[in-house]
Design a protein around this motif. Structure first.
Motif, PDB file in Angstrom:
ATOM      1  N   GLU A  99      -0.222 102.724  58.675  1.00  0.00           N
ATOM      2  CA  GLU A  99       1.125 103.103  58.252  1.00  0.00           C
ATOM      3  C   GLU A  99       1.194 103.450  56.762  1.00  0.00           C
ATOM      4  OE1 GLU A  99       3.641 103.256  60.513  1.00  0.00           O
ATOM      5  OE2 GLU A  99       2.152 102.718  62.028  1.00  0.00           O
ATOM      6  N   ALA A 100       0.060 103.521  56.086  1.00  0.00           N
ATOM      7  CA  ALA A 100       0.042 103.702  54.638  1.00  0.00           C
ATOM      8  C   ALA A 100       0.271 105.158  54.229  1.00  0.00           C
ATOM      9  CB  ALA A 100      -1.282 103.208  54.076  1.00  0.00           C
ATOM     10  N   PHE A 101       0.817 105.325  53.032  1.00  0.00           N
ATOM     11  CA  PHE A 101       0.979 106.639  52.428  1.00  0.00           C
ATOM     12  C   PHE A 101       0.815 106.514  50.921  1.00  0.00           C
ATOM     13  CE2 PHE A 101       5.086 104.662  52.712  1.00  0.00           C
ATOM     14  CZ  PHE A 101       5.723 104.951  51.506  1.00  0.00           C
ATOM     15  N   VAL A 102       0.590 107.643  50.255  1.00  0.00           N
ATOM     16  CA  VAL A 102       0.297 107.655  48.819  1.00  0.00           C
ATOM     17  C   VAL A 102       1.357 108.486  48.112  1.00  0.00           C
ATOM     18  CG1 VAL A 102      -1.430 108.266  47.087  1.00  0.00           C
ATOM     19  CG2 VAL A 102      -2.169 107.441  49.315  1.00  0.00           C
ATOM     20  N   ARG A 103       1.779 108.008  46.931  1.00  0.00           N
ATOM     21  CA  ARG A 103       2.753 108.736  46.108  1.00  0.00           C
ATOM     22  C   ARG A 103       2.276 108.803  44.671  1.00  0.00           C
ATOM     23  NH1 ARG A 103       8.527 106.276  47.744  1.00  0.00           N
ATOM     24  NH2 ARG A 103       8.825 107.471  49.645  1.00  0.00           N
ATOM     25  N   VAL A 104       2.681 109.864  43.977  1.00  0.00           N
ATOM     26  CA  VAL A 104       2.448 109.989  42.540  1.00  0.00           C
ATOM     27  C   VAL A 104       3.780 109.746  41.857  1.00  0.00           C
ATOM     28  CG1 VAL A 104       1.675 111.507  40.696  1.00  0.00           C
ATOM     29  CG2 VAL A 104       0.621 111.681  42.951  1.00  0.00           C
ATOM     30  N   GLU A 105       3.815 108.727  40.984  1.00  0.00           N
ATOM     31  CA  GLU A 105       5.039 108.369  40.273  1.00  0.00           C
ATOM     32  C   GLU A 105       4.718 108.156  38.799  1.00  0.00           C
ATOM     33  OE1 GLU A 105       6.353 104.833  42.183  1.00  0.00           O
ATOM     34  OE2 GLU A 105       7.020 105.877  43.995  1.00  0.00           O
ATOM     35  N   ASN A 106       5.418 108.852  37.925  1.00  0.00           N
ATOM     36  CA  ASN A 106       5.263 108.702  36.472  1.00  0.00           C
ATOM     37  C   ASN A 106       3.810 108.852  36.015  1.00  0.00           C
ATOM     38  OD1 ASN A 106       8.042 108.131  36.286  1.00  0.00           O
ATOM     39  ND2 ASN A 106       7.649 105.964  36.681  1.00  0.00           N
ATOM     40  N   GLY A 107       3.107 109.790  36.594  1.00  0.00           N
ATOM     41  CA  GLY A 107       1.724 110.046  36.205  1.00  0.00           C
ATOM     42  C   GLY A 107       0.722 109.031  36.732  1.00  0.00           C
ATOM     43  N   GLU A 108       1.117 108.182  37.657  1.00  0.00           N
ATOM     44  CA  GLU A 108       0.232 107.198  38.275  1.00  0.00           C
ATOM     45  C   GLU A 108       0.270 107.383  39.792  1.00  0.00           C
ATOM     46  OE1 GLU A 108      -1.666 105.172  36.569  1.00  0.00           O
ATOM     47  OE2 GLU A 108      -0.757 105.455  34.606  1.00  0.00           O
ATOM     48  N   VAL A 109      -0.804 106.990  40.464  1.00  0.00           N
ATOM     49  CA  VAL A 109      -0.907 107.145  41.911  1.00  0.00           C
ATOM     50  C   VAL A 109      -0.867 105.747  42.550  1.00  0.00           C
ATOM     51  CG1 VAL A 109      -2.296 108.072  43.798  1.00  0.00           C
ATOM     52  CG2 VAL A 109      -2.322 109.201  41.578  1.00  0.00           C
ATOM     53  N   TYR A 110       0.010 105.581  43.551  1.00  0.00           N
ATOM     54  CA  TYR A 110       0.189 104.295  44.218  1.00  0.00           C
ATOM     55  C   TYR A 110       0.060 104.476  45.727  1.00  0.00           C
ATOM     56  CZ  TYR A 110       2.186 102.857  39.760  1.00  0.00           C
ATOM     57  OH  TYR A 110       2.379 102.576  38.435  1.00  0.00           O
ATOM     58  N   VAL A 111      -0.464 103.432  46.388  1.00  0.00           N
ATOM     59  CA  VAL A 111      -0.540 103.422  47.845  1.00  0.00           C
ATOM     60  C   VAL A 111       0.478 102.401  48.362  1.00  0.00           C
ATOM     61  CG1 VAL A 111      -2.458 101.771  47.952  1.00  0.00           C
ATOM     62  CG2 VAL A 111      -2.066 103.307  49.856  1.00  0.00           C
ATOM     63  N   TYR A 112       1.285 102.834  49.319  1.00  0.00           N
ATOM     64  CA  TYR A 112       2.322 102.010  49.932  1.00  0.00           C
ATOM     65  C   TYR A 112       1.930 101.717  51.377  1.00  0.00           C
ATOM     66  CZ  TYR A 112       5.434 103.349  46.106  1.00  0.00           C
ATOM     67  OH  TYR A 112       5.999 103.533  44.879  1.00  0.00           O
ATOM     68  N   GLY A 113       2.272 100.539  51.867  1.00  0.00           N
ATOM     69  CA  GLY A 113       2.090 100.211  53.282  1.00  0.00           C
ATOM     70  C   GLY A 113       0.676  99.846  53.677  1.00  0.00           C
ATOM     71  N   MET A 114      -0.208  99.669  52.721  1.00  0.00           N
ATOM     72  CA  MET A 114      -1.578  99.246  53.026  1.00  0.00           C
ATOM     73  C   MET A 114      -1.552  97.736  53.234  1.00  0.00           C
ATOM     74  SD  MET A 114      -4.837  99.803  50.615  1.00  0.00           S
ATOM     75  CE  MET A 114      -6.359  98.969  50.854  1.00  0.00           C
ATOM     76  N   HIS A 115      -1.933  97.281  54.417  1.00  0.00           N
ATOM     77  CA  HIS A 115      -1.851  95.856  54.747  1.00  0.00           C
ATOM     78  C   HIS A 115      -3.213  95.200  54.566  1.00  0.00           C
ATOM     79  CE1 HIS A 115      -1.643  92.212  57.186  1.00  0.00           C
ATOM     80  NE2 HIS A 115      -0.341  92.243  56.929  1.00  0.00           N
ATOM     81  N   ILE A 116      -3.271  94.238  53.634  1.00  0.00           N
ATOM     82  CA  ILE A 116      -4.470  93.421  53.452  1.00  0.00           C
ATOM     83  C   ILE A 116      -4.083  91.994  53.820  1.00  0.00           C
ATOM     84  CG2 ILE A 116      -6.177  92.541  51.820  1.00  0.00           C
ATOM     85  CD1 ILE A 116      -5.850  95.118  50.236  1.00  0.00           C
ATOM     86  N   THR A 117      -4.674  91.483  54.877  1.00  0.00           N
ATOM     87  CA  THR A 117      -4.355  90.147  55.367  1.00  0.00           C
ATOM     88  C   THR A 117      -4.670  89.109  54.292  1.00  0.00           C
ATOM     89  OG1 THR A 117      -4.937  90.873  57.582  1.00  0.00           O
ATOM     90  CG2 THR A 117      -4.803  88.500  57.228  1.00  0.00           C
ATOM     91  N   PRO A 118      -3.760  88.156  54.060  1.00  0.00           N
ATOM     92  CA  PRO A 118      -4.024  87.121  53.055  1.00  0.00           C
ATOM     93  C   PRO A 118      -5.290  86.327  53.387  1.00  0.00           C
ATOM     94  CG  PRO A 118      -1.729  87.071  53.698  1.00  0.00           C
ATOM     95  CD  PRO A 118      -2.413  88.020  54.633  1.00  0.00           C
TER      96      PRO A 118
END
Length: 156
Positions: free
Chosen positions: A49-68
């Protein structure tokens, strides 16, 4: 002594290849907390379900699930927190310029270890139409059928 270089796949986004035409790929590092790395070493990651966005000159990944991490107690982070991707400035500028085109998006394709570092392969993608997906499915079915026929002929 030569360092043994290898790649260990942690997570693969097969659905991205079904839903998108991947036009270009980039390899990025990822900023992680200590217990997240331990969870990744045991293969506990999902990028469906993950997606990537560019915000304020930085790249972030959203929705990436890493189990605790089960032994991490208070040091565990939120499994779905936003994580920063590490790219060179020239790559980020190139990505931003391409994203201004209509219909392009960034999706994570793979998460893997490369020389003991966690890397994320992100792809510049263009969405497929329904008929494109049907054609891909038909090609896969034909290839599977041909492989089955070949196996049957080799048995006799």
């Amino acid at each position: 002594m030569a360092k043994k270089s290898g790649m260990k796949l942690i997570a693969n986004n097969k659905k991205a290849f079904h839903d998108y035409f991947i036009e270009d790929t980039y390899e990025a590092g990822i900023a992680l907390a200590g217990t997240e790395v331990k969870s990744l070493r045991s293969g506990k990651c999902s990028i469906k379900e993950a997606f990537v966005r560019v915000e304020n000159g930085e790249v972030y990944v959203y929705g990436m699930h890493i189990t605790p991490y089960e032994k991490g107690n208070i040091f565990n982070k939120d499994p779905l927190r936003v994580r920063k991707l590490l790219l060179h400035r020239c790559e980020i500028n190139k990505i931003e310029a391409k994203l201004k085109e209509k219909g392009l998006t960034l999706v994570p394709l793979k998460v893997y270890f490369k020389d003991s570092l966690v890397k994320v392969e992100i792809g510049m993608a263009r969405g497929k139409k329904l008929y494109d997906k049907r054609q891909d499915i038909a090609k896969k079915d034909q290839r599977r059928e041909a492989e089955r026929d070949f196996k049957v002929k080799n048995l006799y």
